[in-house]
Design an enzyme around this catalytic site. Structure first.
Site, short mmCIF file in Angstrom:
data_model
loop_
_atom_site.label_atom_id
_atom_site.label_comp_id
_atom_site.label_asym_id
_atom_site.label_seq_id
_atom_site.Cartn_x
_atom_site.Cartn_y
_atom_site.Cartn_z
N HIS A 137 2.65 2.42 1.86
CA HIS A 137 2.26 1.98 0.53
C HIS A 137 3.45 2.12 -0.40
O HIS A 137 4.13 3.15 -0.42
CB HIS A 137 1.07 2.80 0.03
CG HIS A 137 0.81 2.67 -1.43
ND1 HIS A 137 0.69 1.45 -2.06
CD2 HIS A 137 0.65 3.62 -2.40
CE1 HIS A 137 0.46 1.66 -3.34
NE2 HIS A 137 0.45 2.96 -3.58
N CYS A 172 -5.28 2.71 -3.53
CA CYS A 172 -4.07 2.20 -2.88
C CYS A 172 -4.18 2.15 -1.36
O CYS A 172 -3.36 1.50 -0.70
CB CYS A 172 -2.87 3.06 -3.29
SG CYS A 172 -2.55 3.05 -5.07
N ASN A 227 4.43 -0.84 -7.85
CA ASN A 227 3.25 -0.40 -7.11
C ASN A 227 2.12 -1.39 -7.38
O ASN A 227 1.61 -1.46 -8.50
CB ASN A 227 2.86 1.01 -7.57
CG ASN A 227 1.63 1.56 -6.86
OD1 ASN A 227 0.88 0.83 -6.22
ND2 ASN A 227 1.39 2.85 -7.01
#
Length: 327
Positions: free
Chosen positions: A254, A114, A284
């Protein structure tokens, strides 16, 4: 001295949607449970036969080239950040380069989970400052649905598919990427992992039956480290550059979990209105989440704005990057 700036930005989200009501028909969950815990209502899913992360990456790169008026042959380097490559080999970068007709470009994949976008942006900055390349495309492409177990109520609500691409070019102005703090700690290996499919545990009927070819996440352990590490790296890069939380214009975290985002911003002392968030309708999207969010809020970002990007992912890999917006 030359510096690197983001001179173009584009993103791509698949048209097919998976909302919480649809998920509740697939697994024991409901909209209230998902919304209160992670803040997600809907996510985009790539439902196209024989299409992987590169499909979305090509779409994002082509949009970037069109929007910036860049000819494909002008691109010298493409860095692809993905945890969901089309294949173990060849690289997804090579597939995207071919699909976007970047005939003069070199390219490679990076795997920083990520945190992939900020790692790739730091890499591109080093190339620009060295004078090695002048036109670099970073593409983040994540078909997260390919690694999600839709029978696991703890992880399947979290993830969506998407891609984004940025053009990075030199500037002689005091703008662009200023500084970055990046870290990795292998303590996270067993807490956020796809156990099978690599050289340690190749895929077999047994691994598939055991669910080892899906993403596994130890939620409590990951949450604790994500909040602490994103917070500390944000504070570190701010302190190194004499920034106060009042002087920062935007924090772009993020988009992993709304509770993580809120905890980081609150503990850092950053006002909620300075935090860019789109997780409610994207989920996500791993390495693609920060540039997708930047693209969505592009109209709010003004030249000269002080922006901190921060991310945390498997590895554990995390960090923060400070840039002065110049697009």
């Amino acid at each position: 001295m030359l510096n690197a700036r983001i001179s173009g930005l584009a993103s791509y989200l698949p048209n097919d949607l998976l909302d919480n009501e649809m998920l509740s028909q697939m697994v024991d969950t409901n909209d209230e449970w998902i919304t209160t815990r992670v803040g997600i209502k809907v996510r985009h899913i790539l439902r196209k036969d024989d299409a992987g992360s590169s499909y979305m990456g090509i779409e994002a790169v082509n949009r970037l080239l069109e929007q910036t008026g860049t000819a494909p042959e002008e691109v010298e380097l493409l860095i692809c950040a993905t945890s969901n490559p089309d294949y173990r080999f060849p690289s997804t970068a090579s597939v995207i380069i071919h699909g976007s007709n970047l005939t003069k470009a070199y390219g490679y994949d990076i795997q920083a989970a990520c945190a992939g976008f900020i790692v790739a942006l730091q890499d591109a900055t080093a190339y620009i400052r060295s004078g090695m390349y002048k036109k670099i495309v970073i593409v983040t492409a994540e078909k997260m649905s390919s690694m999600v177990n839709y029978a696991d109520r703890t992880t399947c609500p979290l993830f969506g598919d998407g891609a984004a691409a940025v053009l990075v070019e030199p500037t002689d102005r005091a703008t662009g990427v200023v500084d970055a703090v990046l870290h990795v700690d292998g303590v996270g290996r067993d807490h956020l992992i796809m156990r099978a499919g690599g050289s340690v545990l190749p895929s077999t009927h047994e691994t598939i039956d055991a669910g080892d070819n899906y993403l596994f996440q130890d939620g409590k352990f990951v949450y604790k480290h994500a909040v602490t590490d994103m917070l500390n790296s944000t504070l570190e890069v701010a302190e190194r550059n004499n920034l106060t939380m009042d002087s920062i214009d935007w924090l772009v975290p993020h988009q992993a979990n709304m509770r993580i985002i809120e905890a980081v911003a609150s503990r850092a002392g950053i006002a909620p209105e300075k935090v860019l968030v789109n997780i409610e309708h994207t989920g996500n999207t791993s390495a693609a989440s920060i540039p997708i969010c930047l693209d969505e809020y592009r109209s709010r970002l003004k030249q000269g704005d002080k922006v901190i990007l921060t991310a945390f992912g498997a590895g554990f890999t995390w960090g923060a990057l400070y840039l002065i917006w110049d697009l």
